[in-house]
Design an enzyme around this catalytic site. Sequence first.
Site, PDB file in Angstrom:
ATOM      1  N   LYS A 147       0.407  -3.613  -2.198  1.00 12.14           N
ATOM      2  CA  LYS A 147       1.291  -3.567  -1.029  1.00 12.14           C
ATOM      3  C   LYS A 147       2.525  -4.426  -1.278  1.00 12.14           C
ATOM      4  O   LYS A 147       2.409  -5.525  -1.818  1.00 12.14           O
ATOM      5  CB  LYS A 147       0.561  -4.116   0.200  1.00 12.14           C
ATOM      6  N   ASP A 176       2.782   0.476  -2.093  1.00 12.80           N
ATOM      7  CA  ASP A 176       2.822   0.890  -0.692  1.00 12.80           C
ATOM      8  C   ASP A 176       3.625  -0.117   0.116  1.00 12.80           C
ATOM      9  O   ASP A 176       3.240  -1.278   0.226  1.00 12.80           O
ATOM     10  CB  ASP A 176       1.391   0.989  -0.126  1.00 12.80           C
ATOM     11  N   ASP A 232       3.564   8.593   3.940  1.00 10.41           N
ATOM     12  CA  ASP A 232       2.259   8.249   4.508  1.00 10.41           C
ATOM     13  C   ASP A 232       2.386   8.122   6.030  1.00 10.41           C
ATOM     14  O   ASP A 232       1.991   9.027   6.771  1.00 10.41           O
ATOM     15  CB  ASP A 232       1.754   6.954   3.869  1.00 10.41           C
ATOM     16  N   LYS A 256      -4.298  10.965   5.270  1.00  9.15           N
ATOM     17  CA  LYS A 256      -5.429  10.175   5.730  1.00  9.15           C
ATOM     18  C   LYS A 256      -6.292  11.134   6.539  1.00  9.15           C
ATOM     19  O   LYS A 256      -6.100  11.300   7.745  1.00  9.15           O
ATOM     20  CB  LYS A 256      -4.931   8.994   6.563  1.00  9.15           C
TER      21      LYS A 256
HETATM   22 MG    MG Z   1       0.224   3.824   2.832  1.00  7.51          MG
END
Ligand code: MG
Length: 371
Positions: A147, A176, A232, A256
Amino acid sequence: MKLQLSLREYRRQFRQPLHTAHGPWRERRGLLLRLQTSSGYSSYGEIAPLPGFGTETLEAAIALLQPCQHQSFSIDELALLLDNAPIHYSATQFGIGLAITQLQGQFPRPVQTPAPRDICALLPSGAAALAAWPQLWNQGHRTFKWKLGIRGIEPELRLLVQLRRSLPAQAKLRLDANGGLTLATAQQCLQTCDDLHQQGQPIEFLEQPLPPTQLNDLIQLNRAYTTDIALDESVTGLSQLKDCYDKGWRGIFVVKGAIAGHPLAMIEFCRSHDLKVVFSSVFETGLARQAVLAMAQAVYQPRQEIQRSKIAGPAVPPKTPESKVLAMADLPYALGFGVSHWLQPDGLDDQHLPIALNLRGTALWQQLSNC
Ligand code: MG
């Protein structure tokens, strides 16, 4: 056929708070649900909302479904309830859709259990990633996620270069930003990634550098740099995914699955539009995770066959049963499932734990209730 709905709320603690651009996350809450027919057959689903990603809240899902508990209703009545729910109730759409399609025998079964090499492992943010990856590598992981967008961009990019260089050449590293960068810092980040690419140390892709409101900038960035970008937060549910596709996004989509709406509708859209899809976890239990695994395999299974038929001429059914089996290695992207080390075990990862239909008795429900 008359059904009864039961709900069980779960709370699971993270072993350590997960820090993202959305802030620290300490506890995963969600709902497990059971549909039971009058003849005693049961199917199961999970509702694991992520309001930070634009889904309904857990409380809203409970408020929608609670009146149905312990009442008899038909599948059509339940489907109507979902149709009338606001579009962003995509975690509920998934959970109920999963249970109904299992009951109807329409939900695909996972064909293979993924090995660690097929699963992307989430590293801790910051410099802790440098110390964390070797253990995950030794467990068999070959794809990692880190991240960024949490601290200042300059020190993060210095760490990124250090991290990429510390990883073995064959390792894949995806990033991310959770929408936490500005256009200027996203450009800085992508330039660093492209420089690493030039040095033979590519970044697999950068996830959601900018917020969903900046889709045009994201499209431009994806064209301007060699390093791939994945959406995302922009594509929480199928309706947002279709919208981004219609507006010209042709990069990678992170799906997701457990908050993406009706599972069969998502499979169908991904299959029919030849999308580049990375299936990912939302820290759901093993129950929904197995379903998302089945979705990933269902999306890519027919594509393999279609590609073969394009080469061979008219579509021909595979000749041997073996040719129908999708190898996990055929998935173009490692699954974003490598998060189990962040949570206490849920006991639902046993591959014999069925998401299949027509379970009798209450043992499984008891197990779900205790997780
Ligand atoms: Mg993500």
